[in-house]
Design a protein around this motif. Structure first.
Motif, PDB file in Angstrom:
ATOM      1  N   ALA A 172      -7.754-101.778 -12.103  1.00 40.37           N
ATOM      2  CA  ALA A 172      -8.836-103.093 -11.654  1.00 40.37           C
ATOM      3  C   ALA A 172      -7.825-104.018 -10.607  1.00 40.37           C
ATOM      4  N   ARG A 173      -6.697-104.202 -11.142  1.00 42.97           N
ATOM      5  CA  ARG A 173      -5.566-105.141 -10.234  1.00 42.97           C
ATOM      6  C   ARG A 173      -5.612-104.587  -8.953  1.00 42.97           C
ATOM      7  N   LYS A 174      -5.447-103.252  -8.803  1.00 41.52           N
ATOM      8  CA  LYS A 174      -5.288-102.640  -7.388  1.00 41.52           C
ATOM      9  C   LYS A 174      -6.593-102.731  -6.601  1.00 41.52           C
ATOM     10  N   ILE A 175      -7.676-102.441  -7.263  1.00 37.71           N
ATOM     11  CA  ILE A 175      -8.760-102.774  -6.692  1.00 37.71           C
ATOM     12  C   ILE A 175      -8.992-104.131  -6.313  1.00 37.71           C
ATOM     13  N   ILE A 176      -9.064-105.137  -7.074  1.00 31.25           N
ATOM     14  CA  ILE A 176      -9.195-106.455  -6.900  1.00 31.25           C
ATOM     15  C   ILE A 176      -8.242-106.929  -5.847  1.00 31.25           C
ATOM     16  N   GLY A 177      -6.883-106.617  -5.822  1.00 28.39           N
ATOM     17  CA  GLY A 177      -5.875-106.873  -4.789  1.00 28.39           C
ATOM     18  C   GLY A 177      -6.031-106.496  -3.479  1.00 28.39           C
ATOM     19  N   SER A 178      -6.966-105.306  -3.481  1.00 27.05           N
ATOM     20  CA  SER A 178      -7.028-104.846  -1.931  1.00 27.05           C
ATOM     21  C   SER A 178      -8.320-105.292  -1.404  1.00 27.05           C
ATOM     22  N   ASN A 179      -8.968-106.018  -2.061  1.00 33.46           N
ATOM     23  CA  ASN A 179     -10.326-106.682  -1.532  1.00 33.46           C
ATOM     24  C   ASN A 179     -10.466-108.136  -2.124  1.00 33.46           C
ATOM     25  N   PRO A 180     -10.290-108.981  -1.054  1.00 33.87           N
ATOM     26  CA  PRO A 180     -10.039-110.387  -1.425  1.00 33.87           C
ATOM     27  C   PRO A 180     -11.184-111.086  -1.795  1.00 33.87           C
ATOM     28  N   GLY A 181     -12.374-110.710  -1.565  1.00 36.41           N
ATOM     29  CA  GLY A 181     -13.643-110.939  -2.024  1.00 36.41           C
ATOM     30  C   GLY A 181     -13.954-110.909  -3.493  1.00 36.41           C
ATOM     31  N   ILE A 182     -13.251-110.024  -4.268  1.00 36.66           N
ATOM     32  CA  ILE A 182     -13.293-109.864  -5.638  1.00 36.66           C
ATOM     33  C   ILE A 182     -12.367-110.532  -6.318  1.00 36.66           C
ATOM     34  N   LEU A 183     -12.637-111.137  -7.232  1.00 39.38           N
ATOM     35  CA  LEU A 183     -11.786-111.885  -8.234  1.00 39.38           C
ATOM     36  C   LEU A 183     -11.849-111.428  -9.581  1.00 39.38           C
ATOM     37  N   PHE A 184     -11.120-111.642 -10.377  1.00 40.09           N
ATOM     38  CA  PHE A 184     -10.785-111.065 -11.595  1.00 40.09           C
ATOM     39  C   PHE A 184     -12.230-111.412 -12.629  1.00 40.09           C
TER      40      PHE A 184
ATOM     41  N   GLU B  27       0.103-118.918 -10.696  1.00 38.26           N
ATOM     42  CA  GLU B  27      -0.459-120.140 -10.858  1.00 38.26           C
ATOM     43  C   GLU B  27       0.312-121.287 -10.027  1.00 38.26           C
ATOM     44  N   THR B  28       1.698-120.967 -10.092  1.00 41.06           N
ATOM     45  CA  THR B  28       2.549-121.722  -9.246  1.00 41.06           C
ATOM     46  C   THR B  28       2.257-122.004  -7.719  1.00 41.06           C
ATOM     47  N   VAL B  29       1.998-120.529  -6.953  1.00 45.90           N
ATOM     48  CA  VAL B  29       1.805-120.514  -5.666  1.00 45.90           C
ATOM     49  C   VAL B  29       0.356-120.945  -5.685  1.00 45.90           C
ATOM     50  N   PHE B  30      -0.640-120.222  -6.096  1.00 44.18           N
ATOM     51  CA  PHE B  30      -1.961-120.456  -6.071  1.00 44.18           C
ATOM     52  C   PHE B  30      -2.662-121.120  -7.318  1.00 44.18           C
ATOM     53  N   PRO B  31      -2.639-122.664  -7.522  1.00 41.94           N
ATOM     54  CA  PRO B  31      -3.053-123.085  -8.804  1.00 41.94           C
ATOM     55  C   PRO B  31      -4.843-123.005  -8.943  1.00 41.94           C
ATOM     56  N   PHE B  32      -5.106-122.639  -7.959  1.00 35.87           N
ATOM     57  CA  PHE B  32      -6.721-122.595  -8.129  1.00 35.87           C
ATOM     58  C   PHE B  32      -7.086-121.173  -8.756  1.00 35.87           C
ATOM     59  N   ARG B  33      -6.122-120.298  -8.907  1.00 32.14           N
ATOM     60  CA  ARG B  33      -6.587-119.103  -9.665  1.00 32.14           C
ATOM     61  C   ARG B  33      -6.580-119.086 -11.134  1.00 32.14           C
ATOM     62  N   ARG B  34      -6.029-120.165 -11.659  1.00 31.91           N
ATOM     63  CA  ARG B  34      -5.773-120.366 -13.214  1.00 31.91           C
ATOM     64  C   ARG B  34      -6.754-119.962 -13.878  1.00 31.91           C
ATOM     65  N   ASP B  35      -8.024-120.367 -13.740  1.00 30.28           N
ATOM     66  CA  ASP B  35      -9.283-120.037 -14.581  1.00 30.28           C
ATOM     67  C   ASP B  35      -9.567-118.428 -14.347  1.00 30.28           C
ATOM     68  N   GLU B  36      -9.562-118.023 -13.234  1.00 30.41           N
ATOM     69  CA  GLU B  36      -9.525-116.639 -12.942  1.00 30.41           C
ATOM     70  C   GLU B  36      -8.477-115.694 -13.917  1.00 30.41           C
ATOM     71  N   LEU B  37      -7.252-116.058 -13.734  1.00 28.94           N
ATOM     72  CA  LEU B  37      -6.150-115.282 -14.558  1.00 28.94           C
ATOM     73  C   LEU B  37      -6.329-115.489 -16.193  1.00 28.94           C
ATOM     74  N   ARG B  38      -6.851-116.550 -16.474  1.00 31.79           N
ATOM     75  CA  ARG B  38      -7.063-116.813 -17.956  1.00 31.79           C
ATOM     76  C   ARG B  38      -8.249-116.073 -18.538  1.00 31.79           C
ATOM     77  N   SER B  39      -9.399-115.838 -17.556  1.00 32.40           N
ATOM     78  CA  SER B  39     -10.536-115.025 -17.922  1.00 32.40           C
ATOM     79  C   SER B  39     -10.041-113.715 -18.167  1.00 32.40           C
TER      80      SER B  39
ATOM     81  N   PHE C 286       1.912-110.338 -18.181  1.00 28.44           N
ATOM     82  CA  PHE C 286       0.886-110.933 -17.705  1.00 28.44           C
ATOM     83  C   PHE C 286       1.274-112.373 -17.690  1.00 28.44           C
ATOM     84  N   ASP C 287       1.733-112.702 -18.456  1.00 27.25           N
ATOM     85  CA  ASP C 287       2.230-114.261 -18.747  1.00 27.25           C
ATOM     86  C   ASP C 287       3.061-114.677 -17.715  1.00 27.25           C
TER      87      ASP C 287
END
Length: 126
Positions: free
Chosen positions: A114-126, A75-87, A67-68
């Motif tokens: 969960a990651r498959k479901i989240i990954g297939s629906n861009p409207g859902i975040l972690f 986070e290198t590609v999408f820095p705005f996802r940092r908080d989501e990933l940490r959560s 995961f790390d």
């Protein structure tokens, strides 16, 4: 940024930038396209960057390592996802902490689903 328009160019630029963390080259495309990345594939790569036989993530220690690596790449590609990933990491850590080691494979399976479901629906975040 929409890397899908020129995925080869985006991958080339990323790898030559000097800012990309160590991550399996074969999986960068999925990160750039914001697709689900299989942690078993991350686990299959050795420190030298060579692919080994596919290795199932079967413990919390290995899950955190994968995961790390995944999180650093995203986070290198999408820095705005940092908080989501940490959560998400904190959520899974809480599960590993309160459940016995016998339950860890089920927690890992939950993460995969969960990651498959989240990954297939861009409207859902972690």
């Amino acid at each position: 940024e929409n890397h899908a328009l020129d995925i080869k160019g985006a991958l080339h630029d990323l790898l030559r930038s000097g800012h990309a963390p160590v991550f399996p080259k074969a999986l960068w495309k999925k990160v750039l396209l914001d697709e689900v990345v299989d942690f078993d594939e991350i686990n299959a790569f050795q420190a030298l960057g060579r692919r080994a036989d596919k290795k199932m993530v079967s413990s919390s220690v290995v899950w955190f390592r994968c995961f790390d690596k995944y999180s650093a790449a995203v986070e290198t590609v999408f820095p705005f996802r940092r908080d989501e990933l940490r959560s998400w990491r904190e959520h899974i850590d809480d599960l590993f902490t309160v459940k016995s080691e016998n339950s860890h494979l089920r927690i890992i399976a939950y993460d995969v689903a969960a990651r498959k479901i989240i990954g297939s629906n861009p409207g859902i975040l972690f």
